[in-house]
Design a protein around this motif. Sequence first.
Motif, short mmCIF file in Angstrom:
data_model
loop_
_atom_site.label_atom_id
_atom_site.label_comp_id
_atom_site.label_asym_id
_atom_site.label_seq_id
_atom_site.Cartn_x
_atom_site.Cartn_y
_atom_site.Cartn_z
N ILE A 119 0.88 -1.36 -0.08
CA ILE A 119 -0.15 0.07 -0.48
C ILE A 119 0.82 1.53 -0.23
N GLY A 120 2.22 1.60 0.06
CA GLY A 120 2.74 2.32 0.08
C GLY A 120 2.81 3.39 1.28
N LEU A 121 2.94 2.59 2.47
CA LEU A 121 2.61 3.09 4.29
C LEU A 121 4.02 4.41 3.83
N ASN A 122 4.67 4.14 3.97
CA ASN A 122 5.93 5.05 4.54
C ASN A 122 6.09 5.71 3.67
N ALA A 123 5.92 6.13 1.98
CA ALA A 123 5.41 7.39 2.05
C ALA A 123 4.60 8.42 1.89
N CYS A 124 3.16 7.58 2.70
CA CYS A 124 1.95 8.39 2.89
C CYS A 124 2.44 8.63 4.31
N ASN A 295 -8.41 -4.47 -1.11
CA ASN A 295 -7.35 -4.12 -2.14
C ASN A 295 -7.21 -5.38 -3.03
N GLY A 296 -8.89 -5.59 -3.95
CA GLY A 296 -8.45 -6.47 -5.14
C GLY A 296 -7.96 -7.96 -4.43
N ARG A 297 -8.53 -8.17 -3.06
CA ARG A 297 -8.51 -9.88 -3.24
C ARG A 297 -9.75 -10.06 -3.21
N THR A 298 -10.61 -9.13 -3.12
CA THR A 298 -12.35 -10.19 -3.11
C THR A 298 -12.72 -10.36 -3.84
N ARG A 299 -11.65 -10.05 -5.11
CA ARG A 299 -11.70 -10.41 -7.13
C ARG A 299 -10.72 -11.55 -7.39
N LEU A 300 -9.70 -11.77 -6.22
CA LEU A 300 -9.23 -13.34 -6.12
C LEU A 300 -10.12 -14.60 -6.40
N ALA A 346 -0.45 -10.38 -8.95
CA ALA A 346 -0.19 -8.75 -9.76
C ALA A 346 -1.17 -8.66 -10.79
N PRO A 347 -1.40 -9.30 -11.09
CA PRO A 347 -2.38 -9.07 -12.35
C PRO A 347 -4.00 -8.69 -11.69
N ALA A 348 -4.55 -9.45 -10.47
CA ALA A 348 -5.10 -9.87 -9.83
C ALA A 348 -5.16 -8.46 -9.21
N LEU A 349 -4.33 -8.03 -8.50
CA LEU A 349 -4.58 -6.95 -7.46
C LEU A 349 -4.19 -5.55 -8.39
N LEU A 350 -3.16 -5.47 -9.40
CA LEU A 350 -3.26 -4.74 -10.42
C LEU A 350 -3.81 -4.18 -11.72
N GLY A 351 -4.60 -5.64 -12.02
CA GLY A 351 -5.38 -5.61 -13.30
C GLY A 351 -4.65 -5.80 -14.30
N ILE A 352 -5.17 -6.57 -15.24
CA ILE A 352 -4.33 -7.33 -16.29
C ILE A 352 -3.71 -6.47 -17.09
N GLU A 353 -4.21 -4.92 -17.03
CA GLU A 353 -3.54 -3.68 -18.35
C GLU A 353 -2.28 -3.41 -17.24
#
Lengths: 476, 219
Positions: A119-124, A295-300, A346-353
């Motif tokens: 989720i990129g927490l550090n940068a946040c 973050n995409g897990r329900t898609r999986l 990665a394709p599931a969490l980010l989308g295959i595009e």
Amino acid sequence: MAAIATRDFRARAAAAAGDTALHRKLDAASLRFLDKRARVFAALPDADARRDRARAVKAHAIATLDTLLPELERRFTANGGIVHWARDGAAACAIVLDIAARAGVRLVVKGKSMVSEEIGLNACLEAAGIEAVETDLGEYIVQLAGEPPSHIITPAIHLSQDDVAALFTARLGEPLHSTAEALTAAARRLLRAKFRAAGMGVTGVNFASAESGTLVVVENEGNGRMALTLPRVHVALMGIEKLVARDEDFAPMLELLPRSATGQTLTSYVSLVTGPRRNDEIDGPEAVHLVLLDNGRTRLLADPIMREALYCLRCGACLNACPVYRRIGGHAYGYAYSGPIGAVIAPALLGIERVPDLPFASTLCGACRDVCPVRIDIPRLLLAWRARIAAAVPRAWGERLLVRGWRWIAWSPRLYRALTPIVRAGSALVARIPALARLAPPLAAWRRGRELPRAAPRSFHERWRDRRHGTDPDAP
Amino acid sequence: MPRETILNAVRAALAGDRVPPLAPIAAGAADALDGAALAVRFTHEARAVGTIVHEVGSRAAAVDTLVAILDAAAPAPRVVAWPTALARELATAAVARIAGADLRLVERATPADAIAQADLGITEADFLVAESGTLVLRARGRARTVSLLPPTHVAVVGRERLVADLGAALARVRAMADRDSCLTLITGPSRTADIEKKLVVGVHGPCTLHVVLLERVEA
Ligand code: SF4
């Protein structure tokens, strides 16, 4: 987290594939892991049955998430903890920022958490003016280097001891240390001060039980214990797939995770957290927050083929076993999760595009499936992604033509037989005069990074026929 | 509401799934071992991960062992200890025999700095897991930092606390009426292999872990 760079895979992989120093480092570490893993599994009675059981535990939990998640929430809340739900990474970061702001936190110490990388927490946190310090030694090193981790278990696998020593000198003003012991002692000294001053500790969660609302944090260094004991606020980040139904399911999972990850019987420390400090306890945090991330897990979950990817324990064994990972390293994948399992999720969490190449970065040799403690059939999932990506993302015309032609030939035995001698002669010619292969453009592209195999002098059918007549010249 | 969105997505994804119940986890083979055999197994596994195990026959011998550990740790060692019966008794007796040694029983909230400055922390294991050489420590009335901040950790414990495997230990904990906020499993000293896979002990937690294992605790 560095920006997600899954689209740059080809360029990054090509660069890493030529980096022999990187290969040496990756081989040294991952082959050692694999070797230790093989030895502890050989010594574990009924290892295969235990893997089946662990898979069953996860399969059951994932299939009953609809009842387990509310149960976990109810239990954890009854224990005095606070539960948050985050639809995506940005929402999870906002939740952590809000907790930090309300508690007046200026400094956050972090135990190892892949979700935090995801989720990129550090940068946040840093954008909000809050200092975030990684405290797992490997994570601390890559944070100093300004890089993302390149392995789930050993984040600094791509750096040598000399690299780390130079980094400590440049970033921390340390004298140039010449041993791993001295570097570790320096980190201990510097991070002790951070643990003491931090208002919040952030950790990941390896398993959580719905039955009692218990969170399990597995680690070796003691930094996880520090982060969940010393600061007044503890925030645990957890993907919704980390649940198991019952407390008794912890033992079969804890039996396999360290063995698969590092070849240890058990890690040095395992903390089972149920909530904040009780009245009759002497130390521990005043508040414990649990952030449940989708973050995409329900898609999986909704995908019957891909669902088993949610059984993953993040042990890293499939990375160590993967011949592709060992040649390109974790950074090439451009995402927090690398290696075979990274290419699946990665394709599931980010989308295959956004992930057009990762599922193709595999020889499908099956080494990942063989070492996976919960027997995820990664090659099957990679193939399924390839089919979907091929259907959704147009391929180069040369490749399309080639595959179409191949399908046409392979469907007709007569055509296949007729063409075989021609291909054989061509292959023999190319073997003798390699420059010829550069003439055909699709072949030339394919040949970058591959050897053109030479066609066998006689086909299987021919050999089989001869064999039955006892005239096969190649027979042993 | 994100909660409802996520739960609805989960429900939709699982709609129509039928899930057979999960079989109970059967007890492991190690359950059949008796106390002496468990002690042998524990000692073997614990030593394999770098824990120093001292098997002693009596409380007097346990105190002698503690004195030797304290002497080796530092001149005039500063000691923090849990106020549990066995830890309190052995720590008090051992510290009394060393000139200049200082003992602090951690009975109430104590600044972490005070515990971090100690040379040695003494705790009492609630269970020992034979199969993996693991200590199980509860948190109620027992400061978690005593086993974490000082460079040396000594756990005292009687053989009757041995259980066969992790499953058995966690089952005992589950059977307790009150849950602690944290249960800690410790298997060897703090360690890392993050730099070129070289094993280094004492990263953030203790560099040295001793277990003083008493044959009998009852006087
Ligand atoms: S897919 Fe299997 S082997 Fe790979 S990290 Fe997950 S659990 Fe480990």
